[in-house]
Design a protein around this motif. Structure first.
Motif, PDB file in Angstrom:
ATOM      1  N   TYR A  57      50.162  29.249  75.130  1.00  6.95           N
ATOM      2  CA  TYR A  57      49.141  29.712  74.484  1.00  6.95           C
ATOM      3  C   TYR A  57      49.478  31.283  73.752  1.00  6.95           C
ATOM      4  O   TYR A  57      48.558  31.965  73.228  1.00  6.95           O
ATOM      5  CB  TYR A  57      47.767  29.770  75.147  1.00  6.95           C
ATOM      6  CG  TYR A  57      47.581  28.697  75.975  1.00  6.95           C
ATOM      7  CD1 TYR A  57      46.896  27.878  75.005  1.00  6.95           C
ATOM      8  CD2 TYR A  57      48.099  28.166  77.101  1.00  6.95           C
ATOM      9  CE1 TYR A  57      46.434  26.489  75.504  1.00  6.95           C
ATOM     10  CE2 TYR A  57      48.093  26.732  77.502  1.00  6.95           C
ATOM     11  CZ  TYR A  57      47.086  26.016  76.860  1.00  6.95           C
ATOM     12  OH  TYR A  57      46.735  24.790  77.078  1.00  6.95           O
ATOM     13  N   HIS A 109      51.511  40.725  68.950  1.00 10.58           N
ATOM     14  CA  HIS A 109      50.685  39.666  68.558  1.00 10.58           C
ATOM     15  C   HIS A 109      50.408  38.843  69.733  1.00 10.58           C
ATOM     16  O   HIS A 109      50.457  37.662  69.669  1.00 10.58           O
ATOM     17  CB  HIS A 109      51.220  39.083  67.608  1.00 10.58           C
ATOM     18  CG  HIS A 109      51.350  39.689  66.249  1.00 10.58           C
ATOM     19  ND1 HIS A 109      50.239  40.293  65.604  1.00 10.58           N
ATOM     20  CD2 HIS A 109      52.370  40.291  65.681  1.00 10.58           C
ATOM     21  CE1 HIS A 109      50.648  40.921  64.371  1.00 10.58           C
ATOM     22  NE2 HIS A 109      52.176  41.007  64.738  1.00 10.58           N
ATOM     23  N   ARG A 111      48.091  37.612  73.101  1.00 11.14           N
ATOM     24  CA  ARG A 111      46.927  37.574  73.304  1.00 11.14           C
ATOM     25  C   ARG A 111      46.693  37.921  74.845  1.00 11.14           C
ATOM     26  O   ARG A 111      47.431  37.726  75.474  1.00 11.14           O
ATOM     27  CB  ARG A 111      46.217  36.070  72.999  1.00 11.14           C
ATOM     28  CG  ARG A 111      46.413  35.860  71.585  1.00 11.14           C
ATOM     29  CD  ARG A 111      45.918  34.553  71.290  1.00 11.14           C
ATOM     30  NE  ARG A 111      44.716  34.001  71.825  1.00 11.14           N
ATOM     31  CZ  ARG A 111      44.558  32.864  72.428  1.00 11.14           C
ATOM     32  NH1 ARG A 111      45.571  32.295  72.988  1.00 11.14           N
ATOM     33  NH2 ARG A 111      43.624  32.682  72.850  1.00 11.14           N
ATOM     34  N   LYS A 142      42.128  28.479  74.209  1.00 11.17           N
ATOM     35  CA  LYS A 142      42.075  27.435  73.143  1.00 11.17           C
ATOM     36  C   LYS A 142      41.424  28.319  71.832  1.00 11.17           C
ATOM     37  O   LYS A 142      41.605  27.636  70.842  1.00 11.17           O
ATOM     38  CB  LYS A 142      41.091  26.334  73.618  1.00 11.17           C
ATOM     39  CG  LYS A 142      41.886  25.580  74.612  1.00 11.17           C
ATOM     40  CD  LYS A 142      40.852  24.516  75.219  1.00 11.17           C
ATOM     41  CE  LYS A 142      41.203  23.665  76.284  1.00 11.17           C
ATOM     42  NZ  LYS A 142      40.431  22.700  76.964  1.00 11.17           N
ATOM     43  N   SER A 143      40.964  29.432  71.842  1.00  7.45           N
ATOM     44  CA  SER A 143      40.645  30.018  70.790  1.00  7.45           C
ATOM     45  C   SER A 143      41.731  31.115  70.316  1.00  7.45           C
ATOM     46  O   SER A 143      42.784  30.821  70.899  1.00  7.45           O
ATOM     47  CB  SER A 143      39.674  31.093  71.157  1.00  7.45           C
ATOM     48  OG  SER A 143      39.954  32.489  71.826  1.00  7.45           O
ATOM     49  N   LYS A 144      41.281  31.773  69.208  1.00  4.20           N
ATOM     50  CA  LYS A 144      42.513  32.611  68.588  1.00  4.20           C
ATOM     51  C   LYS A 144      42.150  34.150  68.712  1.00  4.20           C
ATOM     52  O   LYS A 144      42.540  35.200  68.261  1.00  4.20           O
ATOM     53  CB  LYS A 144      42.399  32.427  66.917  1.00  4.20           C
ATOM     54  CG  LYS A 144      42.914  31.015  66.707  1.00  4.20           C
ATOM     55  CD  LYS A 144      44.207  30.750  66.701  1.00  4.20           C
ATOM     56  CE  LYS A 144      44.696  29.461  66.618  1.00  4.20           C
ATOM     57  NZ  LYS A 144      46.037  28.923  67.271  1.00  4.20           N
ATOM     58  N   THR A 145      41.343  34.542  69.990  1.00  4.29           N
ATOM     59  CA  THR A 145      40.616  35.872  70.319  1.00  4.29           C
ATOM     60  C   THR A 145      41.923  36.533  70.588  1.00  4.29           C
ATOM     61  O   THR A 145      42.643  35.831  71.720  1.00  4.29           O
ATOM     62  CB  THR A 145      39.587  35.581  71.503  1.00  4.29           C
ATOM     63  OG1 THR A 145      38.485  34.614  70.902  1.00  4.29           O
ATOM     64  CG2 THR A 145      39.269  37.063  71.644  1.00  4.29           C
ATOM     65  N   LEU A 146      42.122  37.741  70.283  1.00  2.57           N
ATOM     66  CA  LEU A 146      43.188  38.529  70.777  1.00  2.57           C
ATOM     67  C   LEU A 146      43.060  39.434  71.901  1.00  2.57           C
ATOM     68  O   LEU A 146      44.145  39.405  72.740  1.00  2.57           O
ATOM     69  CB  LEU A 146      43.485  39.638  69.613  1.00  2.57           C
ATOM     70  CG  LEU A 146      43.929  39.115  68.348  1.00  2.57           C
ATOM     71  CD1 LEU A 146      44.087  39.990  67.206  1.00  2.57           C
ATOM     72  CD2 LEU A 146      45.183  38.019  68.263  1.00  2.57           C
TER      73      LEU A 146
END
Length: 150
Positions: A57, A109, A111, A142-146
């Protein structure tokens, strides 16, 4: 104000304070493993040596102690009444280091999810809280939240 414990007793007490494999960390690791998540512990090649690295992830999880990392508004983030200058400086250093680690990981980059000790303790006491917070962790991964905090 003088310490009420002897130097030896204080040293023993402080030696019992763990920085790795704390109760909340072990509990959360077991829950994540049971849900099928695989991770590495205390990855030394990442800034801040995160508690968990989930390579699939591209995310890290920090389980922050409310006292040491100054969880805003938490009853566990008290300041000792003696030697306040030392403690204030210590807490400021900790918060600055946390911010530097956050910035370094962001530049790579990676998360980041911070889970507070009080949240894990609530999870340990209540199946409902456990379910809700494990869902929040799922959603984050499962999200793209940083960056997120629970």
């Amino acid at each position: 104000m003088a310490d009420i414990k002897s130097k030896e007793a204080r040293s023993y007490n402080m030696s019992r304070v763990r920085s790795k494999d704390t109760g909340p960390e072990v509990y959360l690791r077991k829950k994540l493993f049971a849900k099928g998540y695989r991770y590495r512990k205390y990855t030394s090649d990442l800034p801040g040596h995160p508690d968990l690295w989930l390579g699939k992830y591209h995310a890290v999880i920090f389980i922050h102690g409310c006292f040491w990392h100054r969880h805003q508004g938490c009853r566990m983030a008290t300041t000792p009444s003696s030697n306040t200058e030392y403690w204030d400086a210590k807490f400021i250093r900790n918060m600055r280091r946390d911010q530097e680690v956050k910035n370094k990981l962001s530049m790579k980059h990676i998360r980041q999810l911070v889970i507070w000790e009080c949240t894990v303790r609530k999870m340990m006491k209540s199946p409902e809280q456990e379910y809700l917070n494990l869902e929040k962790i799922d959603d984050f991964l499962k999200s793209k939240t940083l960056f997120a905090e629970i």
